[in-house]
Design an enzyme around this catalytic site. Structure first.
Site, PDB file in Angstrom:
ATOM      1  CG  ASP A 117      -6.115 -16.664   7.591  1.00  0.00           C
ATOM      2  OD1 ASP A 117      -6.492 -17.265   8.610  1.00  0.00           O
ATOM      3  OD2 ASP A 117      -4.949 -16.704   7.168  1.00  0.00           O
ATOM      4  CG  ASP A 316      -6.972 -22.193  10.817  1.00  0.00           C
ATOM      5  OD1 ASP A 316      -6.952 -20.946  10.755  1.00  0.00           O
ATOM      6  OD2 ASP A 316      -6.343 -22.921  10.030  1.00  0.00           O
TER       7      ASP A 316
END
Length: 436
Positions: A117, A316
């Site tokens: 992440d 992201d």
């Protein structure tokens, strides 16, 4: 309805055809380079046991994207500290991890497949005795000679969200997707490929609710104090890159390169921007978007960076389809439709710009300061195997949450690109590369 399902099923075949080929899941990892594995890969134990239909797959990905955006909105800092924010009022929304890497924790090593992440800092791992953890692989601290808890007085205890000290050991809790997590802060060795980081600080999950917790833990690649970059700065010099494989790749694995070595020497870069309220995020300055040869007329406010509101553009790793603020997305979509002339436009699932004739738009270019990221059709169209149906694989950011001002450059658009994060020079680089 039957026609819709048939067309969606045909679209799904393109996505799924690579899943029937078995890659080398146990290829040795050398130096500082790790396999970056899609959760849908044959190498992943987390892929669905039964193949989902394309409608269900689309709905799942879009639901995950919505949950992801809601999660990102929860990372706003209030009074210098992250707060727990309810993610899905009255309904269960699952935020699924997209890519995983193989990590070894402790002495002797215990192997876990951890979700990656780039918008999160602290790592956290399900531990023995965890209530609500569903993974088959659980970290057992009692079997590691190098394990130690982090005390309440340690500096790291002030770097986690919502710290608590009910005893001598530092604890914390957070929300991730539809899940809540309660963990204690601990340290142990972590080995990535052939590199070892001693005394790595991470959360040892004691209790979890909901369905969004990655089953074998999460590895934070953000830019905060407890991220992998910060804790291994002497080894990796706060530099890494990743290359995401095509969703159609038969191998379905990419790579994560840690440290300045083996990074591309010739790569165009753009400046990384800092937002104190969202310190983990990789903000960049998106200046415009070109559809084919035409620069789209988009209000400058759509891309303006504003640390106070969180507005701007981020890269992201947890969002599948690029999300643009409504005014930007509408302008891009309308320009695609204009260039397609009188061709009939339809919608499939959450995609509102689909065609059953060949799409004539060759590229969409994201124009950053100092860098143009040119997307070929495989990076902005999701389409059937026969090419009979093609949909614009982007969406407008929902206007009902904090992230209505946030543009997110997502993994579908990043696939087959090397994305370089160079924190010492405050740069983000992009270069085309076959990642599979």
């Amino acid at each position: 309805m039957a026609t819709l399902l048939f067309t969606l099923a045909t679209l799904f075949f393109t996505f799924a055809q690579g899943l029937h080929n078995t890659p080398n899941c146990n290829a040795p990892e050398q130096g500082s380079t790790l396999q970056l594995i899609s959760v849908n890969s044959p190498c992943s134990p987390f892929r669905p046991k039964t193949q989902l239909s394309w409608p269900d797959t689309v709905l799942q990905m879009q639901s995950s994207d919505k949950a992801r955006l809601q999660y990102l909105s929860s990372l706003l800092v209030a009074a210098g500290r992250r707060s727990i924010v309810p993610i899905a009022s009255g309904r269960a929304v699952t935020q699924n991890p997209t890519y995983i890497v193989r990590a070894k924790i402790g002495t002797p090593a215990q192997t876990l497949l951890m979700a990656v992440d780039t918008s999160n800092d602290a790592a956290w791992i399900p531990c023995t005795g965890c209530v609500g953890c569903s993974g088959a692989a659980i970290y057992d601290s009692s079997k590691s000679a190098t394990f130690k808890p982090v005390s309440c007085g340690a500096a790291q205890c002030n770097q986690v969200p919502n710290p608590s000290c009910g005893g001598a050991t530092c604890g914390f809790n957070l929300t991730y997707g539809s899940s809540t997590i309660a963990a204690t802060l601990v340290q142990d060795n972590i080995t990535l490929a052939t590199d070892s980081v001693s005394g790595y600080t991470f959360g040892c999950i004691q209790k979890a609710t909901g369905a969004s917790v990655p089953a074998q833990g999460l590895l934070g690649l953000g830019r905060g104090p407890l991220s992998l970059l910060s804790q291994s700065s002497s080894l990796y010099q706060s530099t890494f890159s990743y290359c995401l494989p095509s969703y159609k790749s038969p191998n379905f694995t990419g790579s994560l390169r840690l440290g300045p070595n083996s990074q591309p020497k010739k790569i165009r870069t753009t400046e990384l921007l800092k937002n104190p309220r969202r310190s983990s995020f990789y903000y960049v300055n998106l200046m415009g978007i070109r559809v084919g040869r035409r620069v789209v007329n988009i209000p400058p406010t759509a891309f303006a960076f504003d640390p106070t509101t969180g507005a701007g553009t981020v890269f992201d790793s947890g969002t599948v389809f690029t999300m643009l603020v409504k005014s930007a997305y509408t302008a891009v979509r309308d320009e695609v439709r204009r260039q397609m002339g009188n061709a009939t436009v339809s919608s499939l699932g959450g995609f509102d710009t689909c065609y059953t004739v060949p799409v004539t738009v060759p590229t969409i270019t994201l124009m950053f300061t100092g860098l143009n990221m040119s997307l070929p059709q495989d990076n902005f169209l999701i389409r059937s195997t026969a090419g009979t149906t093609s949909c614009l694989a982007m969406a407008a950011t929902p206007e009902n949450n904090v992230n209505s001002v946030l543009n997110v450059i997502a993994t579908f658009q990043q696939q087959n690109h090397r994305i370089l994060i160079d924190l010492p020079n405050s740069k983000l680089g992009v270069a085309r590369e076959p990642c599979s």
